[in-house]
Design a protein around this motif. Structure first.
Motif: not given
Length: 563
Positions: A350-372
């Motif tokens: 759940p994110q009240e404001n997705p545009f200010l939440g998890l997006r792009a490289h911020r997701i890779y902090r938790f899932h680096p395998e997506i980028f790699i």
């Protein structure tokens, strides 16, 4: 119309090109008009119940169109989404709905017949005007068709049936309508042969966006009689060839992938294209360009149904792009997931404001395998002669840039440890999409080879106005003096360090802003492929000195109204 021969022999029909390209496939007939049986009633006994049925019908169509609109915006087809939005506006128009209700109440007509009469009057007026508005009559016909639930189901079932044929479908239909083109997005490749349509109609614009060749012929009589046969849609020369020989197909393919005459490039700016799929890159278009300025790779992730595309799946898609582009520079933006680009199989919570939440490289902090995984597929797919530019979206500061670059190094190390063959020469760049990056531009440019200004997101974050919120339309304006000064500061910073700086977004295709962007100093602009002709035409009328005078005047304005 030239009929060379009958039967299984080769024959050719001349036509007009509505959307450039070519496709060899199987001729599939679809009739977009539904004939009303004689026994079907055109009058009703209970007008109130019929009005209620009409309102339900309209609500269903609006819902379907809004879903289509959202899906187009999800893959950054904003101009195409705007076309669908015009249909929504008309269906919501009080005058249209009041006109239909009045026909039902006063004349006892069925909802379909009443809508037919109201839209028919509008279409007749437009057709008699003799202006470019005539092209909009097909939009009204499309809306009328959508109100016929039977037709909508026919369109959907027809496209679904084509997904199971072995050859590429070439769809024959009386008129090119937006609804059918949008449905055809489910097909990997297809082409259209039509009797009615123009190059600037909304349906043709959609076909160009999705890479569907379209040829308009004078009559469908002979074409329809050839349903089920092999056909070559040659939307390069403007003809349809029935039962083409292998030599004819190869000849057109070689021409399309060869070296057709290129139009002169603009002397004011270097033009690049934005793409969402390698199929949008045509060799004849590349000759007019500096290269691919933005490949929105997240669209591949959004098209995947059950899970992230594997490394091998990504490799095959990227390889196709590089095989087409050869030596043409390609700017590969790493996946910008999040915000309005959500994946059905990957929850961000759940994110009240997705545009200010998890997006792009911020997701890779938790899932680096997506980028790699994506970067590994990319480097293995790149050909030796390709000029590769890897670009990172939504970078806010040096720390985030270094984090992404560390993941890139990790991907390269994994390829080396496996002894894999891969491309090790490439340029790195960032998108300037958030104000913090604009403030840190000098430090960021020291760490990369190039940068690109993403005006859509940068403007929305600069003004704190959601660009997808229709209630904020008057608050999302690029003529903000502060925003223009920010753009100028980015140009100055890039020039100072000798780093290439491009610009993409809706500003780049806006007739009012293009002269201003040239005057501010942007030398590289990236636009959607179907906007190339229009942007070329605008640029051909501009003089640099006048653009610079305009920019200087605007940069000294205090209000957007003055700009």
């Amino acid at each position: 119309m030239d009929a060379v021969s009958n039967g299984n022999q080769t024959r050719e029909v001349k036509g007009e090109i509505l959307s450039l390209g070519f496709l060899a496939g199987r001729l599939c007939l679809f009739e977009s008009k539904i004939s009303v049986p004689d026994h079907e009633a055109t009058y009703v006994d209970d007008p109130a119940a019929e009005i209620e049925r009409f309102e339900r019908q309209v609500a269903n169509v609006i819902g379907e169109l809004e879903r289509t609109c959202a899906s187009l915006r999800d893959i950054s087809f904003d101009a195409e989404a705007d076309i669908v939005q015009t249909h929504i506006y008309l269906l919501k128009d009080p005058q249209f709905r009041q006109g239909v209700r009045r026909q039902i109440l006063d004349n006892g007509l069925t909802a379909q017949k009443a809508a037919d009469k109201v839209l028919g009057r509008i279409m007749s007026t437009l057709e008699e005007s003799g202006t470019w508005l005539t092209e909009r009559t097909l939009d009204f016909q499309d809306i009328l068709n959508r109100l016929e639930s039977e037709l909508f189901e026919q369109e959907s079932a027809f496209i679904e049936s084509l997904q199971h044929i072995s050859l590429h479908p070439v769809i024959v239909t009386h008129e090119l309508l937006p609804s059918l083109v949008l449905e055809a997005r489910r097909l990997k490749e297809c082409a259209f042969v039509v009797e009615k349509g123009t190059t600037t109609s909304h349906a043709a614009i959609l076909a160009k966006s999705f890479g569907f060749p379209v040829v308009r012929v004078d009559s469908l009589v002979e074409v329809g009689a050839a349903a089920g046969r092999d056909v070559l849609v040659d939307a390069i020369h403007g003809c349809v060839i029935f039962n083409p020989s292998a030599q004819q197909v190869d000849k057109v393919r070689d021409l399309a992938h060869g070296a057709p005459v290129a139009r002169p490039k603009s002397s004011l700016v270097n033009l690049w294209i934005n793409i969402t799929d390698p199929i949008q890159v045509r060799p004849e278009v590349l000759l007019r360009l500096e290269g691919v300025g933005l490949y929105r790779t997240e669209v591949l992730f959004m098209a995947s149904k059950g899970d992230f595309p594997s490394e091998d799946e990504q490799y095959r898609v990227y390889r196709r792009l590089f095989e087409t582009c050869k030596r043409t520079p390609v700017t590969f933006r790493t996946a910008d997931i999040g915000g309005d680009k959500m994946l059905p199989y990957f929850s961000l919570g759940p994110q009240e404001n997705p545009f200010l939440g998890l997006r792009a490289h911020r997701i890779y902090r938790f899932h680096p395998e997506i980028f790699i995984t994506q970067v590994r597929a990319l480097f293995k797919a790149v050909q030796s002669q390709t000029h590769l530019r890897v670009m990172y979206p939504m970078i806010e500061d040096i720390e985030e840039l270094r984090f992404v670059q560390s993941l890139l190094s990790e991907a390269i190390d994994s390829l080396k440890s496996e002894g894999a063959e891969f491309r090790q020469e490439f340029l790195q760049g960032i998108m300037i999409e958030v104000p913090s990056a604009a403030w840190e531009i000098d430090e960021l440019l020291k760490c990369v080879d190039f940068a690109s200004v993403g005006t859509n997101d940068l403007l929305q974050y600069f003004l704190a106005a959601d660009r997808n919120n229709s209630n904020l339309a008057t608050d999302y304006y690029a003529q903000s003096p502060g925003f223009l000064k920010m753009l100028k500061s980015l140009v100055i910073a890039a020039d100072r360090q000798g780093k290439p700086l491009s610009l993409c977004g809706e500003m780049a295709t806006n007739r009012a802003f293009l002269p201003l962007l040239v005057g501010i100093g942007f030398k590289d602009i990236s636009v959607d492929v179907h906007e190339l002709d229009r942007v070329d035409k605008i640029l051909s009328r501009l003089a640099r000195s006048q653009c610079e005078e305009l920019a200087d005047a605007c940069l000294h304005c205090r209000t957007s109204q003055e700009v």
